[in-house]
Every structure is written in structure tokens, then in C-alpha cells.
Write a protein that holds these residues in place. Structure first.
Motif, PDB file in Angstrom:
ATOM      1  N   GLY A 217      16.769 -23.960  13.624  1.00  0.00           N
ATOM      2  CA  GLY A 217      15.935 -24.733  12.365  1.00  0.00           C
ATOM      3  C   GLY A 217      15.036 -25.904  12.934  1.00  0.00           C
ATOM      4  O   GLY A 217      14.795 -26.837  12.426  1.00  0.00           O
ATOM      5  N   LEU A 218      14.775 -25.965  14.354  1.00  0.00           N
ATOM      6  CA  LEU A 218      14.136 -27.181  14.915  1.00  0.00           C
ATOM      7  C   LEU A 218      12.724 -27.073  14.979  1.00  0.00           C
ATOM      8  O   LEU A 218      12.059 -25.762  15.513  1.00  0.00           O
ATOM      9  CB  LEU A 218      14.576 -27.356  16.456  1.00  0.00           C
TER      10      LEU A 218
ATOM     11  N   VAL B 214       8.914 -40.114   7.283  1.00  0.00           N
ATOM     12  CA  VAL B 214       8.744 -38.518   7.306  1.00  0.00           C
ATOM     13  C   VAL B 214       9.428 -38.170   5.795  1.00  0.00           C
ATOM     14  O   VAL B 214      10.677 -38.513   5.694  1.00  0.00           O
ATOM     15  CB  VAL B 214       9.533 -37.931   8.303  1.00  0.00           C
ATOM     16  N   ILE B 215       8.924 -37.401   5.277  1.00  0.00           N
ATOM     17  CA  ILE B 215       9.004 -36.806   3.742  1.00  0.00           C
ATOM     18  C   ILE B 215       9.012 -35.378   3.881  1.00  0.00           C
ATOM     19  O   ILE B 215       8.174 -34.680   4.541  1.00  0.00           O
ATOM     20  CB  ILE B 215       8.440 -37.246   2.588  1.00  0.00           C
TER      21      ILE B 215
ATOM     22  N   TYR C 264       4.093 -36.482  18.266  1.00  0.00           N
ATOM     23  CA  TYR C 264       4.477 -35.515  17.434  1.00  0.00           C
ATOM     24  C   TYR C 264       5.958 -35.963  16.798  1.00  0.00           C
ATOM     25  O   TYR C 264       6.341 -37.028  17.154  1.00  0.00           O
ATOM     26  CB  TYR C 264       4.961 -34.219  18.257  1.00  0.00           C
ATOM     27  N   VAL C 265       6.480 -35.335  15.768  1.00  0.00           N
ATOM     28  CA  VAL C 265       7.752 -35.513  15.269  1.00  0.00           C
ATOM     29  C   VAL C 265       8.548 -34.163  15.263  1.00  0.00           C
ATOM     30  O   VAL C 265       8.090 -32.916  15.051  1.00  0.00           O
ATOM     31  CB  VAL C 265       7.711 -36.161  13.842  1.00  0.00           C
ATOM     32  N   GLU C 266       9.733 -34.166  15.736  1.00  0.00           N
ATOM     33  CA  GLU C 266      10.593 -33.004  15.540  1.00  0.00           C
ATOM     34  C   GLU C 266      11.658 -33.261  14.535  1.00  0.00           C
ATOM     35  O   GLU C 266      12.143 -34.059  14.452  1.00  0.00           O
ATOM     36  CB  GLU C 266      11.316 -32.865  16.982  1.00  0.00           C
ATOM     37  N   PHE C 267      11.931 -32.190  13.821  1.00  0.00           N
ATOM     38  CA  PHE C 267      13.023 -32.290  12.821  1.00  0.00           C
ATOM     39  C   PHE C 267      13.874 -30.946  12.695  1.00  0.00           C
ATOM     40  O   PHE C 267      13.177 -29.869  12.890  1.00  0.00           O
ATOM     41  CB  PHE C 267      12.498 -32.650  11.473  1.00  0.00           C
TER      42      PHE C 267
ATOM     43  N   GLY D 238      16.069 -32.402   5.940  1.00  0.00           N
ATOM     44  CA  GLY D 238      15.473 -32.507   7.142  1.00  0.00           C
ATOM     45  C   GLY D 238      16.174 -33.555   7.914  1.00  0.00           C
ATOM     46  O   GLY D 238      16.019 -34.718   7.296  1.00  0.00           O
ATOM     47  N   GLU D 239      16.643 -33.411   9.186  1.00  0.00           N
ATOM     48  CA  GLU D 239      16.955 -34.497   9.968  1.00  0.00           C
ATOM     49  C   GLU D 239      16.058 -34.649  11.291  1.00  0.00           C
ATOM     50  O   GLU D 239      15.743 -33.813  12.018  1.00  0.00           O
ATOM     51  CB  GLU D 239      18.519 -34.223  10.434  1.00  0.00           C
TER      52      GLU D 239
END
Length: 117
Positions: free
Chosen positions: A52-53, A69-70, A93-96, A84-85
Motif C-alpha cells: 500500500g505504499l 497532506v490530506i 515527492y511525498v510517499e504514504f 494514510g501514514e
């Protein structure tokens, strides 16, 4: 009134937005690029593995990594609220890690991510 203006002006610019299919092309292998349905300042959405990454790559880099981040889900009436963590905040970038399931225990179809500076 000045407090409301200060709050509204205090760095609440939209940095990026993406709505994408959270199940599209997910075969368990890593580094799959997912087509977004709607996007703003997003060059690509990548699925980084079966856990789920996801990675949201920005068109234009953020000034800092202190953005907000929402993450939400949508699509059908059966979707439950997901979590979402944030794993990595980068200026590019952002990874969640995203975990959400519907009542049938399937992954949700649409993921919405809004990033505010």
C-alpha cells in the motif's frame, strides 16, 4: 478580522492534488506508475509495492518539507474511512502508506490526496 486574514494567508497554498485509482494495475510488483484521474502539479503517481505504499511526484518542487497532506477515499457508498501514514516528505515527492477497505474487504478504488504548503 485581521486574525482570519492572517490564518488564510499563512501558507495554505495548494501544492499538489491527485485523484487516482488505488487498485489500478496493482499486481503486487513494485514501481508501477498509475494514471491519475485528476491532478494538479503531479508528474506521476507510483505504486511502490503490495503493502500500500504510494509516491506522488510533484511537477514543481515544494519550497520545504513542512507541507500538510490530506488523504481521503471516494467512489462508492461502501467505502470505509481509510488511513494514510506519511512515510517520506521530500521537496520533490511525498510517499504514504495507505490502508482502506470497503465492506467486502477490497481495496478502495479512488484515492484523493491534497498537499498544502
Amino acid at each position: 478580522m485581521s486574525n482570519a486574514r492572517e490564518i488564510a494567508d499563512a501558507g495554505h497554498r495548494i501544492l499538489a492534488f491527485a485523484q487516482f485509482n488505488g487498485q489500478s494495475g496493482l499486481s503486487g510488483s513494485s514501481d508501477i506508475t498509475i494514471s491519475s484521474i485528476h491532478a494538479f502539479n503531479v508528474s506521476s503517481v507510483e505504486y511502490k509495492g503490495s503493502s500500500g505504499l504510494f509516491r506522488i511526484n510533484f511537477d514543481v518542487d515544494a519550497a520545504t518539507t513542512t507541507y500538510t497532506v490530506i488523504i481521503t477515499t471516494s467512489d462508492n457508498d461502501d467505502n470505509l474511512l481509510g488511513t494514510g501514514e506519511i512515510q517520506i516528505r521530500n521537496t520533490a515527492y511525498v510517499e504514504f502508506m495507505f490502508k482502506a477497505f470497503d465492506y467486502s474487504n477490497n481495496s478502495v478504488e479512488d484515492v484523493n490526496i491534497l498537499i498544502l504548503e
